[in-house]
Scaffold this active site. Structure first.
Site, PDB file in Angstrom:
ATOM      1  N   GLY A  35       0.817  -1.208   0.000  1.00 48.32           N
ATOM      2  CA  GLY A  35       0.000   0.000   0.000  1.00 48.32           C
ATOM      3  C   GLY A  35       0.853   1.261   0.000  1.00 48.32           C
ATOM      4  O   GLY A  35       1.968   1.288  -0.529  1.00 48.32           O
ATOM      5  N   SER A  36       0.337   2.294   0.636  1.00 48.80           N
ATOM      6  CA  SER A  36       0.981   3.607   0.564  1.00 48.80           C
ATOM      7  C   SER A  36       2.316   3.697   1.282  1.00 48.80           C
ATOM      8  O   SER A  36       3.029   4.685   1.118  1.00 48.80           O
ATOM      9  CB  SER A  36       0.029   4.678   1.099  1.00 48.80           C
ATOM     10  OG  SER A  36      -1.069   4.850   0.220  1.00 48.80           O
TER      11      SER A  36
END
Length: 459
Positions: free
Chosen positions: A203-204
């Protein structure tokens, strides 16, 4: 005739050399791997019956595992939190974890012993292991993950010493034999060490990689501004942000975790550059470590724009272990250098120190200037961005949240970070499977772990 005899002699010498090399490989080079195999229970039981197995202690010398006499039972102290580190040891089931990896030294048989074909121990006792793990930090990590599926890694970025390696669900080394039937069939996989072998979309948190790629090649990019209209339509994929962030610089984009900005950055850099930077951080190869590790992957090649954009924000075909993400973060914390992670600080035979681990540099991730620039932006994440739940009073925390899309359910929640930001002593990586928001589920856990670990690592 003489020529034929010559050929035959050479063939026999070559065959002998091959056999010698194979046996050397098996008895010396691959000895630790073969000895650590869980299926090697007969050899394990025989060795432990001939010598008193060495003890295992935490970084402060507190007992974690002990054997009082040759062939005696293995006793564990408050071991509920140490399954991911110690593993298990049983004559019928075999061994895993540190108990397996260091079976040879724990039972008192150096590598050369096996090469000579000797099966008895060198001494009547095995070596003791002093781990880098701190009991308090390890127990806190396991408590914070109780009732969840996930993992946490806490390490010192300056040396690579692992302070905690937590994975949930887990097992208790003291009772694994009695509960084996239940544990081995549990669909939640308590035998899987999620910290080292769990592969997840990062993810981020992987925006740190994209940021490193851009700043390493274009330092001036940190002074530019980027426009986020809320979405970016690409062939086969549309990148979305929760809202239109408007004009932002890189620090603002990281603080609010702007998908559109980082997707654009990834597209401009290209997948080859992203993959090259990922490999500096430990992707696409096995991490040298005391325990088995899965290989984090960032595929090379030139995929389409949609896939490249996804990879730039930690989605698509990118997978990472919590250990790899901890090392990537440690590379930023340590001025660009990633140190080799390790679990065993010392090996002792009585009062004699047989071996003392010397920290080793694993790779160079970024330059000191780039690391400093990324650190400043990460501090903004915890001060006024998505990672505010990881902030500590009086201590600057550098961090990054991640909410990784998961096709099998709710998103996985991530947080990676370090503290103090100006002189990092502790790095943490946390994942909560199906936890939703990284800022809501993972950051508070990371905050507690940073706070606890900073009390242990004071200098």
């Amino acid at each position: 005739m003489k020529r034929n005899i010559n050929y035959l002699f050479r063939a026999l010498v070559a065959a002998f050399a091959v056999v010698t090399l194979v046996l050397t490989n098996l008895t010396v080079l691959q000895r630790e791997e073969l000895m650590s195999a869980a299926a090697n229970s007969r050899r394990l039981a025989g060795w432990d019956n001939q010598s008193r197995r060495g003890g295992i202690y935490d970084r402060s010398g507190e007992v974690l595992a002990q054997t009082e006499s040759a062939g005696g039972p293995r006793r564990y102290r408050d071991s509920w939190a140490f399954g991911p580190v110690l593993g298990y040891l049983n004559p019928r089931l075999g061994a895993s974890g540190v108990e397996a990896r260091y079976a040879a030294v724990l039972t008192g048989r150096p590598a050369v012993w096996s090469a000579l074909g000797l099966s008895f121990p060198l001494t009547g006792r095995g070596e003791d292991l002093i781990l880098t793990v701190d009991r308090g930090v390890q127990e806190e990590a396991m408590r914070l993950l109780a009732g969840k599926k996930g993992a946490a890694v806490v390490l010192d970025p300056r040396s690579g010493a692992v302070l905690a390696l937590a994975s949930r669900p887990a097992f208790d080394p003291a009772s694994v034999a009695q509960e084996w039937e239940k544990i081995s069939k549990d669909e939640d996989a308590p035998l899987l060490n999620r910290a080292t072998q769990g592969l997840y979309p990062p993810g981020s948190t992987l925006k740190l990689l994209t940021l490193a790629t851009v700043l390493s090649r274009q330092p001036a990019a940190g002074e530019q501004r980027y426009n986020c209209p809320g979405k970016l339509v690409l062939p086969g994929y549309t990148v979305h942000c929760p809202r239109a962030h408007g004009d932002v610089d890189l620090a603002q984009a990281l603080a609010v975790s702007c998908n559109v900005t980082f997707a654009k950055l990834g597209l401009a850099a290209g997948n080859p550059a992203l993959a090259e930077e990922a490999e500096k951080a430990g992707f696409n190869k096995a991490v040298p470590f005391d325990l088995p590790t899965a290989v984090s992957s960032f595929p090379r090649g030139r995929p389409g724009a949609g896939e490249t954009a996804q990879r730039a924000i930690g989605q698509g075909e990118v997978l990472a272990t919590p250990l790899t993400m901890a090392l990537l973060t440690a590379g930023i914390a340590n001025g660009g250098s990633i140190m080799r992670p390790y679990l065993v600080q010392e090996r002792r035979l009585g009062a004699l120190v047989v071996d003392d681990t010397v920290p080793q540099k694993l790779s160079t991730f970024v330059t000191p200037d780039t690391a400093a620039a990324i650190t400043r932006m990460m501090v903004g994440v915890t001060q006024h961005g998505t990672g505010r739940s990881a902030a500590l009073p009086g201590v600057a925390v550098a961090g990054k949240t991640g909410t990784a899309e998961n096709p099998h359910g709710a998103p996985h929640a991530w947080f990676v970070g370090f503290a103090p930001a100006e002189a990092p002593r502790v790095v943490v990586a946390v994942i909560v499977e199906n936890g939703g928001s990284g800022g809501g589920a993972a950051a508070p856990i990371a905050r507690r772990l940073l706070q606890t670990a900073l009390e242990v690592v004071r200098q």
